[in-house]
Structures are given as structure tokens and as C-alpha cells.
Enzyme design. Structure first.
Site, mmCIF file in Angstrom:
data_model
loop_
_atom_site.group_PDB
_atom_site.id
_atom_site.type_symbol
_atom_site.label_atom_id
_atom_site.label_comp_id
_atom_site.label_asym_id
_atom_site.label_seq_id
_atom_site.Cartn_x
_atom_site.Cartn_y
_atom_site.Cartn_z
ATOM 1 N N HIS A 44 -40.621 -4.750 -85.341
ATOM 2 C CA HIS A 44 -39.398 -5.367 -84.826
ATOM 3 C C HIS A 44 -38.654 -5.978 -86.021
ATOM 4 O O HIS A 44 -39.283 -6.384 -87.005
ATOM 5 C CB HIS A 44 -39.828 -6.469 -83.849
ATOM 6 N N ASP A 64 -48.089 -9.960 -85.435
ATOM 7 C CA ASP A 64 -47.013 -10.261 -84.492
ATOM 8 C C ASP A 64 -47.545 -9.870 -83.108
ATOM 9 O O ASP A 64 -47.639 -8.683 -82.782
ATOM 10 C CB ASP A 64 -45.782 -9.434 -84.896
ATOM 11 N N GLN A 102 -45.745 -8.755 -78.162
ATOM 12 C CA GLN A 102 -45.867 -7.795 -77.057
ATOM 13 C C GLN A 102 -47.309 -7.580 -76.634
ATOM 14 O O GLN A 102 -47.579 -6.739 -75.771
ATOM 15 C CB GLN A 102 -45.240 -6.442 -77.463
ATOM 16 N N LYS A 157 -42.027 -14.259 -73.450
ATOM 17 C CA LYS A 157 -42.516 -12.905 -73.137
ATOM 18 C C LYS A 157 -43.850 -12.964 -72.399
ATOM 19 O O LYS A 157 -44.362 -11.944 -71.960
ATOM 20 C CB LYS A 157 -42.668 -12.106 -74.428
ATOM 21 N N CYS A 210 -34.074 -3.490 -81.420
ATOM 22 C CA CYS A 210 -34.396 -4.349 -82.581
ATOM 23 C C CYS A 210 -35.393 -3.663 -83.507
ATOM 24 O O CYS A 210 -36.283 -4.308 -84.075
ATOM 25 C CB CYS A 210 -34.938 -5.706 -82.154
HETATM 26 C C1 LIG Z 1 -42.838 -7.141 -81.369
HETATM 27 C C2 LIG Z 1 -41.846 -8.264 -81.351
HETATM 28 N N1 LIG Z 1 -41.833 -9.138 -82.363
HETATM 29 C C3 LIG Z 1 -40.984 -10.165 -82.398
HETATM 30 C C4 LIG Z 1 -40.056 -10.367 -81.414
HETATM 31 C C5 LIG Z 1 -39.129 -11.524 -81.502
HETATM 32 O O1 LIG Z 1 -39.410 -12.445 -80.519
HETATM 33 P P1 LIG Z 1 -38.449 -13.694 -80.279
HETATM 34 O O2 LIG Z 1 -37.064 -13.139 -80.159
HETATM 35 O O3 LIG Z 1 -38.951 -14.279 -79.009
HETATM 36 O O4 LIG Z 1 -38.607 -14.592 -81.441
HETATM 37 C C6 LIG Z 1 -40.012 -9.481 -80.356
HETATM 38 C C7 LIG Z 1 -38.973 -9.632 -79.296
HETATM 39 O O5 LIG Z 1 -38.508 -8.703 -78.723
HETATM 40 C C8 LIG Z 1 -40.930 -8.412 -80.317
HETATM 41 O O6 LIG Z 1 -40.924 -7.536 -79.307
#
Ligand SMILES: Cc1ncc(COP(=O)(O)O)c(C=O)c1O
Length: 401
Positions: free
Chosen positions: A118, A195, A198, A221, A359
């Protein structure tokens, strides 16, 4: 799994049709227990934390710290000192880049990420590279969307200062074998940031079993509120980090000549935190624990298999992300139809999907596309939702075919 009734928002109709919510990877809906916990906090206990001697402040502090303990248990961290509340995954990764990165990474060093990240696990490292003169290296994936472990192994070298990768890809659903990857990195003394944005809504996570050094996720999430998230870090690593932001609560003493820092985790939590958000996240964790993550994982596994088979029956549909180990995320194209057009037609049927680059622009480029449609499933989705999606996609084909 019959939990749909626990989520009040799902009872509504959208454009005259029952809402079919297939965008949980963007943000998940909230069970009544979370909404009530936040409302109760503001109605009964609202006060600042760690400051007042009065009863409300005591109650708010106690609830805030109880939420930290719930997070600790949820991801099986060794100590609550290792749980830092932040705004979300994005902030957690930026925090590590700007504290760990600034103190450990020099010109000529390397940060390794993967092709499926992401943007929030790419851009903070690019900013660090600009500041420190280091380089970003990217581990490739194969056509199914699986990480090429052999190539990753070759990328990890004496100049690598950190490996940062997703446990589950938001665009492909790929579940990476984090335990194996951490062992590979640690054999070269390279720390690993995971990270987990998900992953936590779909499967049990045990940071000690994974062995990772940092783990980040977002409350929203995982059926909690927006504005709250978690950075886990091993105590010995967090201990040596410099403060990230300066302000109230993160200090031990302040004078105009010199200030000293509070203990963990407060050193990394400057200013008034999102108290209600943490309490809401704690309520979400209680809810998930009650339903049971192993049960959720197995339910979603079946639902994903059903959805994958159903989508494959739609003529002209191309699934992107067919890894053997996957969470319940389905990204695809319908013939030559632009994903935004498909998403608009689906919306008219009351079906909410994500469309666009998700993203993950470098990943789109890897597959030679600019945008995708993404349907993401959560514990409250049912086979009927998948059937509605398939019927909606037939409409898309009729209109644009
Ligand atoms: C794999 C992953 N990492 C990071 C993020 C970023 O999360 P946040 O916008 O809640 O900080 C997302 C959000 O879609 C994501 O799917």
C-alpha cells in the site's frame, strides 16, 4: 456466521435496495457494542487521561489503559509497554521511519519493501530515503500475486536496515508467510516491520510467534473507530527510539535547558490521545474475541472460495490476485469496462465496492492496469451478498458489453 444483526448500518436500504457492503478493506462497519462503548464514554466518563486526580479522569485513564491491555492480548505482545496508540497504520509506519529510520539508516543503506505494498508502506520510506540518502529496494511478486521469496532472499544484504511488508495485501488479498520471512531477515540481523492493516480483521495474529520487530494496524479496519491505530514494537527497540513528536505526556521533566522523556509507551504518545477511539477499539477487540477469530477465519475461507468460483463464472471477468493463501479480497476487471463505470452501476444496485488504484499504483503497473474493482468480504457478509454482486456484474456487462 450470523452476526449481520450486530451491525446497525447494514440494516438500511441504499438507492432503494438492501445495502450490500463489500468495501470492508477500505473501512469496516462497526458493531453496536463499539458504537455504544464510545457513546458511553462521552456520556459518563469523558476526561483527559494521565493528568487529573478527579474521578472522571481516573475512570477515563483506567478505560484507556484497559484498551491497551486488550490490544496486547489481541496480538499477544509480551507487554503493554510495547503497544503505542497512534492514528492508524499510516501514522505507525511514519513513526518508525522517522524515529528508527532516522537513527539507524545512513547514506548507502537500503530499505526493502515489496511490490504489493500500500502507498502508506512505500511513501514514508521514500521520504526517509530523501532525508538520509538511502535507497528503496523492491521485492517482486509473481503473476498470481505471491511474493517471490527467492528474490526477496537475494535482496536482503549487508546494507539492508529494515524489511517492511504487508501480512495481507489490500489489493490482492495475498497472505504472506511472515514467520518464514522474519526468519530469513533475522538470519541477517535485519529487523522486520509488518503492515497488519488487512490481516487483523481476518485471522488471529501473534506477534511473538511471527517474531516481527514492529507490527502496525488501524482500528477502523478491525471494526473499531477511525482515528485510532496501533504500533507494536519489541520493548528493546522502542526503548532506544528517540521521541517522535514532542508535547504533553511524553516527557518526564521539562526545563528550558533540557527535557527528559517519559517511559514506554508514553514517550511515543505526545499530546491528548484519542481516548474514545482507544476505548472503541477495545470494544471491537472484545467483540471479535467473543465471535472468535478462528471461526471468522474459517467462515471467510469458505465465503472466499464461494465468491471466487462465482466470479469466475462471469464471462470476461479477470481476477487479479490468485495466491494460494489469501484473505477475502477479490480484485478484478470486467472485460474492457472501466472500474469506475462498473462501480457506478453496482452502486445503483445498492452494492458498495472499491474502484480505482487501491492505493497501490506500483502494483497496478505490475499487472498492466490503472484501476481495478475490489470486493472485500468481512464476517458480516453472506453468500447472498456474493450472489447480488454477480447479478450486478451481469448488469454491468449488459450495459457496457
Ligand atoms: C495494507 C494497508 N496498509 C496500510 C493502510 C493504511 O491504513 P490507514 O489509512 O488506516 O492508516 C491500508 C489502508 O487501506 C492498507 O490496506
Amino acid at each position: 456466521m450470523d452476526v449481520r444483526g450486530d451491525f446497525p448500518i447494514l440494516a438500511q436500504t441504499v438507492r432503494g435496495r438492501p445495502l450490500v457492503y463489500l468495501d470492508s478493506a477500505a473501512t469496516a462497519q462497526k458493531p453496536r457494542a463499539v458504537i455504544d462503548a464510545i457513546a458511553r464514554h462521552y456520556r459518563e466518563d469523558n476526561a483527559n487521561v494521565h493528568r487529573g486526580v478527579h474521578l472522571l479522569s481516573e475512570r477515563a485513564t483506567q478505560a484507556y489503559e484497559a484498551a491497551r491491555e486488550k490490544v496486547r492480548r489481541f496480538i499477544h505482545a509480551a507487554s503493554a509497554r510495547e503497544i503505542v496508540f497512534v492514528r492508524g497504520t499510516t501514522e505507525a509506519i511514519n513513526l518508525v521511519a522517522q524515529t528508527y529510520g532516522r537513527t539507524h539508516v545512513r547514506a548507502g543503506d537500503e530499505i526493502v519493501v515489496t511490490e504489493m505494498e500500500h502507498h502508506s508502506n512505500i511513501v514514508p520510506w521514500q521520504l526517509l530515503c530523501e532525508q538520509q540518502g538511502c535507497a528503496l529496494r523492491v521485492a517482486p511478486i509473481d503473476d498470481a500475486g505471491e511474493l517471490r521469496l527467492d528474490a526477496l532472499d537475494r535482496l536482503l544484504g549487508p546494507r539492508t536496515r529494515l524489511l517492511a511488508l504487508a501480512q495481507v495485501s489490500n489489493a490482492l488479498g495475498t497472505l504472506n508467510p511472515i514467520g518464514e520471512i522474519v526468519a530469513m531477515a533475522h538470519a541477517r540481523k535485519i529487523p522486520v516491520l509488518v503492515d497488519g492493516a488487512q490481516a487483523v480483521p481476518h485471522l488471529p495474529v501473534d506477534v511473538q510467534a511471527l517474531g516481527c520487530d514492529f507490527y502496525a494496524f488501524s482500528g477502523h479496519k478491525v471494526f473499531g473507530p477511525t482515528g485510532i491505530g496501533v504500533l507494536y514494537g519489541k520493548a528493546e527497540l522502542l526503548e532506544e527510539l528517540p521521541p517522535w513528536q514532542g508535547g504533553g505526556d511524553m516527557i518526564s521533566t521539562v526545563s528550558f535547558e533540557k527535557s527528559t522523556w517519559n517511559q514506554l509507551p508514553y514517550k511515543l504518545e505526545a499530546g491528548t490521545p484519542d481516548v474514545a477511539g482507544a476505548i472503541g477499539l477495545g470494544a471491537a477487540i472484545d467483540y471479535l474475541t467473543e465471535v472468535g477469530l478462528p471461526a471468522i477465519e474459517s467462515y471467510e475461507h469458505d465465503l472466499l472460495a464461494y465468491a471466487t468460483a462465482a466470479l469466475r463464472e462471469v464471462p470476461g471477468l479477470r481476477l487479479i490476485g490468485t495466491a494460494r493463501a489469501k484473505a477475502s479480497v477479490l480484485s478484478f476487471l470486467v472485460g474492457q469496462v472501466h472500474p469506475h463505470d462498473a462501480g457506478t452501476v453496482l452502486d445503483r444496485e445498492g452494492i458498495a465496492v472499491r474502484t480505482g488504484h487501491l492505493c497501490a499504483q506500483p502494483l497496478m503497473r505490475r499487472f498492466g492496469v490503472t484501476a481495478l474493482v475490489r470486493a472485500s468480504l468481512a464476517l458480516y457478509n453472506r453468500r447472498e451478498d456474493v450472489d447480488a454482486l454477480v447479478a450486478g456484474l451481469h448488469k454491468v456487462r449488459e450495459l457496457f458489453g
